[in-house]
Design a protein around this motif. Structure first.
Motif, PDB file in Angstrom:
ATOM      1  N   ALA A  37      22.123  60.797  36.188  1.00 24.97           N
ATOM      2  CA  ALA A  37      21.345  60.151  37.255  1.00 24.97           C
ATOM      3  C   ALA A  37      21.480  60.928  38.554  1.00 24.97           C
ATOM      4  N   ALA A  38      22.690  61.299  38.908  1.00 27.94           N
ATOM      5  CA  ALA A  38      22.929  62.030  40.156  1.00 27.94           C
ATOM      6  C   ALA A  38      22.193  63.360  40.166  1.00 27.94           C
ATOM      7  N   GLY A  39      22.115  63.994  39.022  1.00 25.12           N
ATOM      8  CA  GLY A  39      21.436  65.275  38.926  1.00 25.12           C
ATOM      9  C   GLY A  39      19.943  65.206  39.193  1.00 25.12           C
ATOM     10  N   LYS A  40      19.375  64.032  39.146  1.00 23.31           N
ATOM     11  CA  LYS A  40      17.948  63.852  39.398  1.00 23.31           C
ATOM     12  C   LYS A  40      17.633  63.526  40.855  1.00 23.31           C
ATOM     13  N   VAL A  41      18.663  63.250  41.638  1.00 25.70           N
ATOM     14  CA  VAL A  41      18.483  62.908  43.056  1.00 25.70           C
ATOM     15  C   VAL A  41      18.529  64.198  43.872  1.00 25.70           C
ATOM     16  N   GLN A  42      17.455  64.478  44.595  1.00 21.28           N
ATOM     17  CA  GLN A  42      17.337  65.742  45.328  1.00 21.28           C
ATOM     18  C   GLN A  42      18.458  65.964  46.335  1.00 21.28           C
ATOM     19  N   ARG A  43      18.837  64.945  47.047  1.00 21.89           N
ATOM     20  CA  ARG A  43      19.825  65.102  48.125  1.00 21.89           C
ATOM     21  C   ARG A  43      21.136  64.413  47.758  1.00 21.89           C
ATOM     22  N   ALA A  44      21.570  64.638  46.541  1.00 23.22           N
ATOM     23  CA  ALA A  44      22.793  63.995  46.053  1.00 23.22           C
ATOM     24  C   ALA A  44      24.029  64.782  46.455  1.00 23.22           C
ATOM     25  N   THR A  45      25.052  64.041  46.831  1.00 23.20           N
ATOM     26  CA  THR A  45      26.394  64.575  47.000  1.00 23.20           C
ATOM     27  C   THR A  45      27.207  63.935  45.891  1.00 23.20           C
ATOM     28  N   ILE A  46      27.824  64.754  45.069  1.00 22.71           N
ATOM     29  CA  ILE A  46      28.555  64.245  43.910  1.00 22.71           C
ATOM     30  C   ILE A  46      30.033  64.549  44.053  1.00 22.71           C
ATOM     31  N   ARG A  47      30.850  63.533  43.909  1.00 22.78           N
ATOM     32  CA  ARG A  47      32.308  63.667  43.933  1.00 22.78           C
ATOM     33  C   ARG A  47      32.849  63.029  42.664  1.00 22.78           C
ATOM     34  N   ILE A  48      33.647  63.772  41.931  1.00 24.38           N
ATOM     35  CA  ILE A  48      34.237  63.253  40.693  1.00 24.38           C
ATOM     36  C   ILE A  48      35.727  63.021  40.926  1.00 24.38           C
ATOM     37  N   HIS A  49      36.178  61.846  40.542  1.00 21.92           N
ATOM     38  CA  HIS A  49      37.579  61.456  40.720  1.00 21.92           C
ATOM     39  C   HIS A  49      38.199  61.112  39.367  1.00 21.92           C
ATOM     40  N   GLU A  50      39.470  61.379  39.244  1.00 23.95           N
ATOM     41  CA  GLU A  50      40.212  61.004  38.039  1.00 23.95           C
ATOM     42  C   GLU A  50      40.429  59.497  38.030  1.00 23.95           C
ATOM     43  N   GLY A  51      40.161  58.866  36.913  1.00 24.43           N
ATOM     44  CA  GLY A  51      40.444  57.448  36.788  1.00 24.43           C
ATOM     45  C   GLY A  51      39.323  56.673  36.135  1.00 24.43           C
ATOM     46  N   GLY A  52      39.514  55.363  36.080  1.00 24.63           N
ATOM     47  CA  GLY A  52      38.566  54.461  35.457  1.00 24.63           C
ATOM     48  C   GLY A  52      37.709  53.735  36.475  1.00 24.63           C
ATOM     49  N   HIS A  53      36.878  52.859  35.993  1.00 23.63           N
ATOM     50  CA  HIS A  53      35.864  52.186  36.798  1.00 23.63           C
ATOM     51  C   HIS A  53      36.430  51.442  38.015  1.00 23.63           C
ATOM     52  N   PHE A  54      37.535  50.768  37.860  1.00 20.37           N
ATOM     53  CA  PHE A  54      38.048  49.931  38.948  1.00 20.37           C
ATOM     54  C   PHE A  54      39.112  50.624  39.810  1.00 20.37           C
ATOM     55  N   ASP A  55      39.495  51.826  39.474  1.00 18.40           N
ATOM     56  CA  ASP A  55      40.530  52.541  40.231  1.00 18.40           C
ATOM     57  C   ASP A  55      40.193  52.781  41.704  1.00 18.40           C
ATOM     58  N   PRO A  56      38.930  52.976  42.071  1.00 21.50           N
ATOM     59  CA  PRO A  56      38.633  53.188  43.491  1.00 21.50           C
ATOM     60  C   PRO A  56      38.939  51.988  44.387  1.00 21.50           C
ATOM     61  N   TYR A  57      39.108  50.822  43.796  1.00 21.77           N
ATOM     62  CA  TYR A  57      39.315  49.611  44.592  1.00 21.77           C
ATOM     63  C   TYR A  57      40.767  49.358  44.969  1.00 21.77           C
ATOM     64  N   VAL A  58      41.661  50.183  44.468  1.00 20.63           N
ATOM     65  CA  VAL A  58      43.087  50.014  44.768  1.00 20.63           C
ATOM     66  C   VAL A  58      43.703  51.372  45.106  1.00 20.63           C
TER      67      VAL A  58
END
Length: 80
Positions: A37-58
């Protein structure tokens, strides 16, 4: 119906800057689907983080995620 939803189908219609914070081991929103999905957005900034779905919340990832979002907003939506 949610099982038939695909963000990649309409992602090419997004014309504004968009930040994608993708988790490497996400079982809810799989990494490959998010990157497609991100690859189809012209002005996308993509950041990949290690972890699972809920890890960003803690910690320890929460602070990094928030700072990344604030940096993106400072760059793309400057206050005049």
């Amino acid at each position: 119906m949610i099982g038939f939803y695909s963000s990649a189908r309409t992602a090419g219609n997004v014309s504004c800057p968009a930040l994608f914070q993708v988790m490497s081991n996400d079982a809810v929103a799989p990494t490959n689907v998010a990157l497609k999905a991100a690859g189809k957005v012209q002005r996308a900034t993509i950041r990949i983080h290690e972890g699972g779905h809920f890890d960003p919340y803690v910690e320890p990832l929460f602070s990094e995620i928030i700072e990344e979002q604030l940096a993106f907003l400072r760059k793309e939506v400057p206050v005049k």
